[in-house]
Write a protein that holds these residues in place. Structure first.
Motif: not given
Lengths: 614, 128
Positions: A563-575
């Motif tokens: 699936x494509x990334x949703x536009x309204x997703x909270x920013x991802x802070x993860x490595x």
């Protein structure tokens, strides 16, 4: 008998000999639990002092769990078959009823307790990395977790209906609090309330069942219950007064309510998805792995304990007294009395064996006793099979429509509880017909528990780390994660494939062992001329359910990768390249790599099953 | 047959009532009371809307079981008994019930803080 004798016998029973703590004493067998107790106390006391406020409880909890695992010493006790000489050594683990028969210490308890302690270690590290207990909360959480672990250890070793109830409560009450540990969250408080109300209700119902069974049979000591039942049923079912039979069946059903609640078996599962959604992913990992493993071990203890004449074991201090007969420390006369006073379990054996006093004459009496217990086993096996079928099917069907990942994993946990109950049904049905096959079934269950520990801990670890990264637990928000953190997605996919049971992964080993025990059971039971169709039905249901589970696990994988990334997703802070990522790989490694070398696990599981059935 | 004192008969309790429970009190009498407590508790758990009411129902169930334990353990009621195990189990259950009530009340208070009600019908955020 005066008070002095009584106390000295109690001392012998706890310490093994009058003057020192022997390797085959109750206290030595209970040492891992004592270490956990000491850890809990240390965490509570350290906080009282000003300096203690700066101490990080993580280290105390970690040290305590490691020490407990060290003293449980699975690497020492879960080896090859012991010869008679080796078994007579005081430090060897065979069957030993400790603390006047309240608990039982055998290789099965060593195995499951070790799994619990290993899980506690991994769990404490996991909470550190996910950061859910902050410095202020960490003593509370670790105290509750270790307290619940202590209760679970008692569930694993319970040998008396009072201990069954106490252990269930000791494991449950801290879990209620853990479910609501997040302050000021509506959902967490709702989860805790639901869990505690349902849990306390189920425990009350179970207690009523225990009171009926114990009252009719005049004992609450599980091996003695088996002997009393054997005596009652020795003239066939029709010889038992129908009222008594009805009360016994009712009591067994009520007890099964309490056990089914702990196992989250349908129809007593409704707390499980709600609690899992409301509580944090860390607590979910604890509830879905440790609590479930302990509940299964308790199911094995109760179901096998009541349906099978317990194999003869040693009394605490008995072997030490034998090997150190000339040592001045021991008082041989009082050890003899110990067996007289506390090991009433042996009495009905001799009664059934026509006043046979010596062990050699009591042994043959076991066989007819085992046979007269056949109706008990068949009733128990069918009851467990019924629960397993509906639990497995319902869990998998309900998981299909979930949008919240924690809820999905909750239903997956329910379904897996169903899978894990299947071998228990087969084992109970096989006992007395094919004891070696029954032992293999227990070993299959033990393998599944070990495999499941890593898979579910890994799944909830991913959920917790992703929650920290994007403050969301909706499956829809996982869309396209493979472009952000590919390594984590690979880990999670491996774990989900493992939960399905696809061949190269460890979940396959567990499922294979379980289904093999069902086939064994079906063959053995049919060959003995009893109806074994329900074991075949279990096998078919298990197979169909594995196919159903493919859909919802794969849907998560599909969302993450295709699936494509949703536009309204909270920013991802993860490595991916972080301690959390390394931990995930550490947990996933056994899932992915166990197929290469699982002889050692299988050997340990075989050892665990050795002392359960005579 | 034990005849009821005259005063009781005058109050409307007839000899027939006494016959259904013959004079020597047996375990069954206690079991009946225990079963009534259990059923009342179960009904209370199932129907009460107030979380505290549900907890009271749980206490009733536990006490029904306790009564059974003590009755089964008493050596004045029948020949073979559960013995001291019965009384001991009842004691342990009393202590556990207290611990459980403490935790459950704390959880109910926490629920109240977040929802300003302890009506279990309002615990409906989580479903599906």
């Amino acid at each position: 008998m005066n008070l002095h004798d009584l106390v000295s016998q109690l001392i012998i029973d706890s310490t093994g000999s009058a003057s020192l703590i022997t390797p085959d004493s109750s206290l030595r067998a209970f040492l891992p639990e004592l270490v956990i107790c000491a850890t809990v106390l240390a965490m509570l006391f350290v906080r009282l002092f000003r300096v203690g406020r700066y101490v990080d409880m993580f280290w105390i909890a970690l040290a305590g769990s490691i020490a407990a695992l060290y003293f449980a010493a699975p690497w020492d006790h879960l080896g090859a078959v012991l010869t008679a000489d080796q078994a007579a050594h005081p430090a060897a683990v065979t069957r030993m009823e400790i603390f006047t028969g309240m608990l039982v210490y055998d290789t099965f308890s060593v195995y499951v307790r070790s799994a619990l302690f290993l899980f506690a270690i991994l769990f404490v590290i996991f909470t550190r990395l996910s950061g859910i207990p902050d410095h202020e909360d960490s003593p509370d959480i670790y105290t509750l977790v270790l307290g619940a672990t202590l209760g679970m250890c008692l569930m694993v070793t319970a040998n008396h209906l009072l201990m069954v109830f106490m252990a269930v409560e000791m494991a449950s009450v801290p879990s209620y609090v853990l479910a609501g540990i997040l302050k000021g969250r509506r959902q967490a408080s709702e989860a805790a309330l639901k869990y505690s109300v349902y849990g306390a209700g189920a425990a009350g119902v179970m207690l009523y069942g225990i009171s009926l069974v114990a009252g009719i049979l005049n004992t609450a000591h599980i091996p003695t219950i088996a002997l009393t039942l054997a005596e009652k049923f020795s003239g066939g079912l029709s010889a038992v007064p129908s009222g008594e039979l009805m009360v016994l069946a009712l009591g067994a059903l009520l007890i099964s309510v309490g056990l089914a609640f702990k196992l989250s078996a349908v129809p007593f599962h409704f707390w499980c998805p709600d609690v899992f959604e409301g509580a944090t992913a860390e607590v979910n990992a604890f509830l879905s792995v440790a609590s479930k493993a302990a509940a299964l071990a308790l199911l094995v203890r109760v179901a096998l304990g009541m349906g099978v004449i317990a194999p003869t074991g040693f009394a605490p201090g008995e072997r030490w007294a034998k090997t150190h007969q000339n040592a001045p420390a021991t008082t041989p006369t009082s050890t003899d009395k110990t067996t007289d006073l506390f090991y009433i379990a042996q009495e009905p054996v001799t009664a059934a064996g026509a006043a046979a006093a010596a062990d050699s004459t009591a042994e043959p009496a076991k066989l007819p006793a085992m046979q007269s217990l056949a109706p008990v086993r068949s009733f128990t096996a069918k009851l467990i099979a019924f629960f397993a079928i509906i639990t497995c099917t319902f869990g998998n069907l309900a998981a299909y429509g979930q949008t919240n990942i924690k809820r999905l994993l909750a239903y997956s946990t329910i379904a897996h509880a169903g899978y894990m109950m299947m071998p228990v049904a087969a084992v109970v049905a096989m006992a007395g017909i094919d004891n070696a096959g029954a032992a293999r079934g227990i070993a299959g269950l033990a393998i599944y528990i070990a495999v499941y520990l890593f898979m579910n801990l890994g799944a909830f670890a991913v959920v917790a780390f992703l929650r920290n990264a994007m403050r969301s637990e909706e499956i829809a928000d996982y869309a396209g994660l493979v472009r952000r953190c590919p390594l984590t997605v690979v880990c999670f996919s491996l774990i989900l494939f493992g939960l399905i049971g696809l061949p190269p992964l460890s979940g396959f080993i567990g499922k294979f062992a379980i289904f093999a025990s069902l086939v064994d059971g079906w063959r053995a039971v049919e060959a003995a001329g009893q109806p074994g169709f329900y074991l075949l039905l279990l096998l078919i249901v298990g197979g169909i359910n594995t196919a159903i589970s493919l859909f919802y696990y794969l849907r998560v994988v599909k969302v993450m990768t295709i699936d494509d990334e949703p536009a309204d997703r909270p920013p991802l802070v993860y490595s991916d390249v972080s301690l959390a990522g390394a931990y995930l790989w550490l947990i996933t490694l056994p899932t992915a790599g166990l197929i290469v070398a699982w002889d050692w696990l299988s050997e340990m599981a075989d050892a665990a099953a050795r002392n359960l059935i005579g | 047959m034990l005849r009821p004192p005259d005063g009781l008969v005058a109050d409307g309790i007839t000899a027939i009532d006494m016959d259904s429970f013959p004079p020597p009190i047996t375990v069954s009498h206690y079991l009946v009371v225990g079963a009534v407590l259990f059923v009342l508790g179960a009904v209370c758990m199932a129907t009460k809307r107030n979380a505290l009411g549900v907890l009271m129902g749980i206490e009733l169930v536990l006490n029904g079981a306790n009564l059974n334990f003590v009755a089964f353990g008493s050596r004045f009621l029948r020949q073979d008994t559960l013995g001291l195990d019965g009384e001991l189990m009842a004691l342990f259950v009393i202590v556990l019930a207290a611990a459980e009530a403490a935790v459950a009340l704390a959880i109910a208070l926490n629920f109240y803080n977040n929802h300003t009600t302890i009506d279990v019908d309002h615990a409906d955020d989580l479903k599906g």
